[in-house]
Design a protein around this motif. Structure first.
Motif, short mmCIF file in Angstrom:
data_model
loop_
_atom_site.label_atom_id
_atom_site.label_comp_id
_atom_site.label_asym_id
_atom_site.label_seq_id
_atom_site.Cartn_x
_atom_site.Cartn_y
_atom_site.Cartn_z
N LEU A 224 12.43 -2.62 17.00
CA LEU A 224 12.40 -3.98 16.46
C LEU A 224 13.41 -4.06 15.33
CD1 LEU A 224 8.51 -4.33 16.06
CD2 LEU A 224 9.88 -5.06 18.03
N HIS A 225 14.16 -5.15 15.27
CA HIS A 225 15.10 -5.38 14.17
C HIS A 225 14.45 -6.30 13.14
CE1 HIS A 225 18.90 -3.94 16.09
NE2 HIS A 225 18.27 -4.27 17.21
N LEU A 226 14.67 -6.02 11.85
CA LEU A 226 14.15 -6.87 10.79
C LEU A 226 15.19 -7.07 9.69
CD1 LEU A 226 10.67 -5.19 10.18
CD2 LEU A 226 11.10 -7.22 11.56
N LYS A 227 15.25 -8.30 9.20
CA LYS A 227 15.90 -8.60 7.93
C LYS A 227 14.83 -9.28 7.07
CE LYS A 227 20.80 -9.22 9.07
NZ LYS A 227 21.35 -8.36 8.01
N VAL A 228 14.48 -8.67 5.96
CA VAL A 228 13.39 -9.18 5.14
C VAL A 228 13.92 -9.52 3.76
CG1 VAL A 228 11.06 -8.74 4.28
CG2 VAL A 228 11.81 -7.68 6.42
N ALA A 230 13.26 -12.04 -0.09
CA ALA A 230 12.43 -12.84 -0.98
C ALA A 230 13.24 -13.10 -2.24
CB ALA A 230 11.12 -12.12 -1.32
N PRO A 231 13.03 -14.24 -2.89
CA PRO A 231 13.78 -14.53 -4.12
C PRO A 231 13.64 -13.41 -5.15
CG PRO A 231 12.60 -16.48 -3.38
CD PRO A 231 12.13 -15.35 -2.51
N GLY A 232 14.78 -13.06 -5.78
CA GLY A 232 14.76 -12.03 -6.81
C GLY A 232 14.73 -10.62 -6.28
N HIS A 233 14.89 -10.46 -4.97
CA HIS A 233 14.83 -9.14 -4.35
C HIS A 233 16.02 -8.94 -3.42
CE1 HIS A 233 10.75 -9.68 -5.79
NE2 HIS A 233 10.58 -8.37 -5.69
N ASP A 234 16.37 -7.67 -3.20
CA ASP A 234 17.46 -7.34 -2.30
C ASP A 234 17.05 -7.57 -0.85
OD1 ASP A 234 19.19 -6.56 -4.33
OD2 ASP A 234 18.57 -4.44 -4.24
N LEU A 235 17.97 -8.09 -0.08
CA LEU A 235 17.76 -8.19 1.37
C LEU A 235 17.63 -6.78 1.95
CD1 LEU A 235 17.87 -9.77 4.12
CD2 LEU A 235 20.35 -9.45 4.00
N MET A 236 16.63 -6.59 2.80
CA MET A 236 16.43 -5.30 3.44
C MET A 236 16.61 -5.45 4.95
SD MET A 236 14.29 -3.11 5.26
CE MET A 236 12.79 -4.06 5.34
N THR A 237 17.53 -4.68 5.52
CA THR A 237 17.79 -4.68 6.96
C THR A 237 17.34 -3.35 7.54
OG1 THR A 237 19.71 -6.14 6.68
CG2 THR A 237 19.54 -4.91 8.75
N THR A 238 16.54 -3.39 8.59
CA THR A 238 16.05 -2.13 9.14
C THR A 238 15.74 -2.27 10.63
OG1 THR A 238 14.60 -0.25 8.60
CG2 THR A 238 13.56 -2.43 8.72
N GLN A 239 15.37 -1.17 11.24
CA GLN A 239 14.89 -1.13 12.61
C GLN A 239 13.64 -0.27 12.63
OE1 GLN A 239 17.94 0.25 15.34
NE2 GLN A 239 19.49 -1.13 14.48
N LEU A 240 12.65 -0.66 13.43
CA LEU A 240 11.41 0.10 13.54
C LEU A 240 11.27 0.60 14.98
CD1 LEU A 240 9.08 -2.25 11.46
CD2 LEU A 240 10.25 -0.16 10.71
N TYR A 241 10.99 1.88 15.10
CA TYR A 241 10.94 2.56 16.39
C TYR A 241 9.49 2.86 16.78
CZ TYR A 241 15.78 2.98 14.96
OH TYR A 241 17.05 2.69 14.54
N PHE A 242 9.28 3.54 17.88
CA PHE A 242 7.94 3.75 18.40
C PHE A 242 7.69 5.24 18.67
CE2 PHE A 242 9.09 -0.57 19.29
CZ PHE A 242 7.94 -1.28 18.97
N LYS A 243 6.61 5.73 18.10
CA LYS A 243 6.24 7.14 18.25
C LYS A 243 6.17 7.51 19.73
CE LYS A 243 2.75 10.54 16.88
NZ LYS A 243 1.47 10.75 16.15
N GLY A 244 6.80 8.65 20.05
CA GLY A 244 6.78 9.12 21.43
C GLY A 244 7.81 8.46 22.32
N GLY A 245 8.60 7.54 21.78
CA GLY A 245 9.58 6.84 22.60
C GLY A 245 10.74 7.72 23.02
N ARG A 246 11.33 7.35 24.15
CA ARG A 246 12.50 8.09 24.64
C ARG A 246 13.70 7.88 23.71
NH1 ARG A 246 14.05 5.96 30.07
NH2 ARG A 246 13.00 4.06 29.36
N HIS A 247 14.49 8.92 23.56
CA HIS A 247 15.76 8.92 22.83
C HIS A 247 15.60 8.88 21.31
CE1 HIS A 247 17.24 8.15 26.83
NE2 HIS A 247 16.64 6.98 26.86
#
Length: 284
Positions: A224-228, A230-247
């Motif tokens: 999953l891709h996320l850009k999170v 909020a005012p007064g905070h740094d933009l955070m860009t990340t990806q979330l993966y799945f336990k046991g997933g291939r690759h």
């Protein structure tokens, strides 16, 4: 089925779309260019290339093959793909080395700004017959001091069950599996979606020829891709993966971090899976 459909998302089509997205982002950005910084970075890059040539006794046939390939990367529109797959993870490591909150990772070439705005509990736009296991992704957005961030924005996008992204592959509606969720007054959000599939980056273009020549694989683990924000905070860009997933252990983009691996369990309502993952933002 996945391999057949993935082949239809051609390098030329997805490369062109990624290039146009990047150009649009650059047109909206302004930056001062420090001549000394350019001199340092380019000089050291060239020196590193010269060292490789000398150490490995690169001949003219190999040099000409490189020139031909570099020209073709541009003609295929694959520079965003090449740079985001093989270089961005190092740039992100530098950018995030002082981050105290949630770990970031690469944005990748398939982000599109302006996804539909959604309430704190919402389903991402999807087809009536969207394939894949239903997934509830929920959590809270907080500051590093633990303060819930009311109204934080969670911009989320993902591949579908065939490993394809809307706006970069044929046959998908414009905002399929893309949405911008606004957290509630306690920073909480609940996003109903489907679990994405691993996917193969396009291999019919220049990047694919490099992968074949080097004997590499072209797969990314499901994420999953996320850009999170909020005012007064740094933009955070990340990806979330799945336990046991291939690759997971051999991501072509080298973007997986242990802190970013989800472990969903059965959904409380018996429909698919669910996972809770809180997001912590650094103060600006």
């Amino acid at each position: 089925m996945t391999d057949l459909i993935t082949e239809q998302a051609t390098a030329a089509a997805s490369g062109s779309a990624a290039t146009e997205q990047f150009r649009g982002k650059q047109r909206a950005a302004t930056a001062d260019v420090d001549a000394k910084r350019v001199d340092t970075l380019v000089s050291e890059l060239l020196a590193a290339a010269h060292d490789i040539i000398r150490r490995h006794k690169v001949n003219y046939a190999e040099y000409d093959a490189l020139k031909s390939w570099l020209i073709q990367v541009g003609e295929d529109g694959e520079w965003p793909l090449f740079l985001d797959v093989w270089l961005e993870h190092a740039v992100e490591e530098v950018a995030g080395e002082t981050r105290e909150g949630t770990k970031g990772t690469i944005e990748g070439p398939y982000y599109v700004a302006g996804a539909p705005k959604l309430p704190a509990e919402a389903s991402l736009p999807m087809r009536a017959d969207e394939g894949g296991t239903p997934l509830l992704f929920q959590g809270q957005v907080r500051s590093v001091d633990g303060t819930p961030l009311a109204g934080a924005t969670v911009d989320m996008w993902q591949a579908d069950d065939d490993g394809l992204y809307s706006q970069f592959a044929p046959g998908l509606s414009e905002w399929n599996l893309r949405g911008t969720v606004t957290a509630d007054e306690h920073g909480n959000f609940k996003i109903h979606t489907v679990q994405p599939a691993p996917y193969q980056i396009p291999t019919d273009g220049s990047c694919g020829r490099l992968i074949k020549a080097a004997g590499w694989h072209a797969w990314r683990p499901a994420h999953l891709h996320l850009k999170v924000s909020a005012p007064g905070h740094d933009l955070m860009t990340t990806q979330l993966y799945f336990k046991g997933g291939r690759h997971l252990a051999a991501d072509v983009a080298s973007a997986v971090k242990p802190e970013l691996i989800l472990d969903p369990g059965p959904a409380a309502d018996g429909n698919g899976r669910e996972v809770t993952y809180d997001i912590v933002l650094d103060r600006a």
